[in-house]
Motif scaffolding. Structure first.
Motif, PDB file in Angstrom:
ATOM      1  N   PRO A 147       2.810   2.388   8.009  1.00 32.90           N
ATOM      2  CA  PRO A 147       3.173   1.763   6.921  1.00 32.90           C
ATOM      3  C   PRO A 147       2.839   0.341   7.274  1.00 32.90           C
ATOM      4  O   PRO A 147       3.140  -0.470   6.356  1.00 32.90           O
ATOM      5  CB  PRO A 147       5.090   1.904   7.612  1.00 32.90           C
ATOM      6  N   ASP A 148       2.124   0.321   8.773  1.00 37.69           N
ATOM      7  CA  ASP A 148       1.879  -1.170   9.070  1.00 37.69           C
ATOM      8  C   ASP A 148       0.692  -1.283   8.666  1.00 37.69           C
ATOM      9  O   ASP A 148      -0.479  -2.334   9.352  1.00 37.69           O
ATOM     10  CB  ASP A 148       2.009  -1.457  10.661  1.00 37.69           C
ATOM     11  N   TYR A 149      -0.098  -0.526   7.748  1.00 35.22           N
ATOM     12  CA  TYR A 149      -1.407  -0.340   7.888  1.00 35.22           C
ATOM     13  C   TYR A 149      -2.022  -1.694   7.077  1.00 35.22           C
ATOM     14  O   TYR A 149      -3.217  -2.343   8.199  1.00 35.22           O
ATOM     15  CB  TYR A 149      -1.802   0.786   6.318  1.00 35.22           C
ATOM     16  N   HIS A 150      -1.579  -2.491   6.556  1.00 35.98           N
ATOM     17  CA  HIS A 150      -2.560  -4.014   6.034  1.00 35.98           C
ATOM     18  C   HIS A 150      -2.067  -4.988   7.410  1.00 35.98           C
ATOM     19  O   HIS A 150      -2.943  -5.888   7.874  1.00 35.98           O
ATOM     20  CB  HIS A 150      -1.265  -4.317   4.523  1.00 35.98           C
ATOM     21  N   GLN A 151      -1.026  -5.135   8.036  1.00 36.55           N
ATOM     22  CA  GLN A 151      -0.811  -5.957   9.214  1.00 36.55           C
ATOM     23  C   GLN A 151      -2.000  -5.421   9.455  1.00 36.55           C
ATOM     24  O   GLN A 151      -2.298  -6.473  11.147  1.00 36.55           O
ATOM     25  CB  GLN A 151       0.575  -5.778   9.563  1.00 36.55           C
ATOM     26  N   LEU A 152      -1.899  -4.206  10.460  1.00 37.51           N
ATOM     27  CA  LEU A 152      -2.791  -3.839  11.114  1.00 37.51           C
ATOM     28  C   LEU A 152      -4.513  -3.957  10.980  1.00 37.51           C
ATOM     29  O   LEU A 152      -5.802  -4.124  11.479  1.00 37.51           O
ATOM     30  CB  LEU A 152      -2.667  -1.971  11.065  1.00 37.51           C
ATOM     31  N   GLU A 153      -4.818  -3.962   9.600  1.00 36.78           N
ATOM     32  CA  GLU A 153      -5.883  -4.808   9.135  1.00 36.78           C
ATOM     33  C   GLU A 153      -6.226  -6.180   9.299  1.00 36.78           C
ATOM     34  O   GLU A 153      -7.597  -6.199   9.860  1.00 36.78           O
ATOM     35  CB  GLU A 153      -5.908  -3.752   7.978  1.00 36.78           C
ATOM     36  N   LEU A 154      -5.572  -6.721   9.094  1.00 39.73           N
ATOM     37  CA  LEU A 154      -5.858  -7.989   9.423  1.00 39.73           C
ATOM     38  C   LEU A 154      -5.714  -7.968  10.840  1.00 39.73           C
ATOM     39  O   LEU A 154      -7.022  -9.274  11.500  1.00 39.73           O
ATOM     40  CB  LEU A 154      -4.308  -8.582   8.995  1.00 39.73           C
TER      41      LEU A 154
END
Length: 170
Positions: A147-154
């Motif tokens: 679920p936190d994929y986009h934050q983890l990518e950043l």
């Protein structure tokens, strides 16, 4: 790339976000930000453990997808200029049958990276089993698995920027 040159890990983000990142970098606070936000280390230190780690995630979210033939750390992946992980689909004819092998290779950098970054890369490569292109369905699947994929990518891009500019964080 020397540490004085600016890397391009954040080029796809808004000018405002890039400015915030540059402020953290210029003030020298980026390593502290990452250390505070993410603990170092994990127990996935070899390819056998990585295979099991990946299989556990796959079995939780992609149970009906084709099996994985191999998952391993690969020191030939050049993170700065190339990729963080690779997925391959190999089809071979054996007799009158077509056999497909699916392999995932993860950059050895992730042996020392925080576990959430390793998980993000594994999720990314697993999503390619179902979705070949980086499209809306691909990112929706990534978010389903993490679920936190986009934050983890950043944050991973900030981590790579930090490694490039300051050296090892942990």
């Amino acid at each position: 790339m020397s540490r004085n040159q600016k890397s391009n890990f954040l080029s796809g983000y808004s000018a405002e976000l890039q400015q915030q990142a540059e402020t953290l970098i210029d003030s020298g606070k980026l390593p502290d930000y990452l250390r505070k936000r993410y603990q170092s280390g994990h127990a996935v230190s070899n390819s056998k453990a990585l295979y099991q780690y990946t299989l556990d995630i796959k079995n939780s979210y992609l149970r009906q997808s084709a099996p994985l033939s191999k998952v391993e750390y690969d020191d030939r992946i050049d993170v700065i200029h190339n990729a963080l992980g690779l997925h391959t689909h190999i089809s071979r004819v054996q007799g009158n049958k077509l056999r497909a092998k699916k392999e995932i290779r993860i950059a050895t950098l992730f042996k020392q990276a925080p576990e959430p970054f390793l998980r993000m890369i594994v999720v990314h490569e697993l999503a390619h089993i179902r979705e070949k292109e980086h499209n809306r369905s691909f990112y929706k699947l990534c978010q389903h698995m993490e679920p936190d994929y986009h934050q983890l990518e950043l944050d991973l891009r900030l981590y790579l920027t930090c490694l490039d500019r300051f050296g090892p964080v942990y």
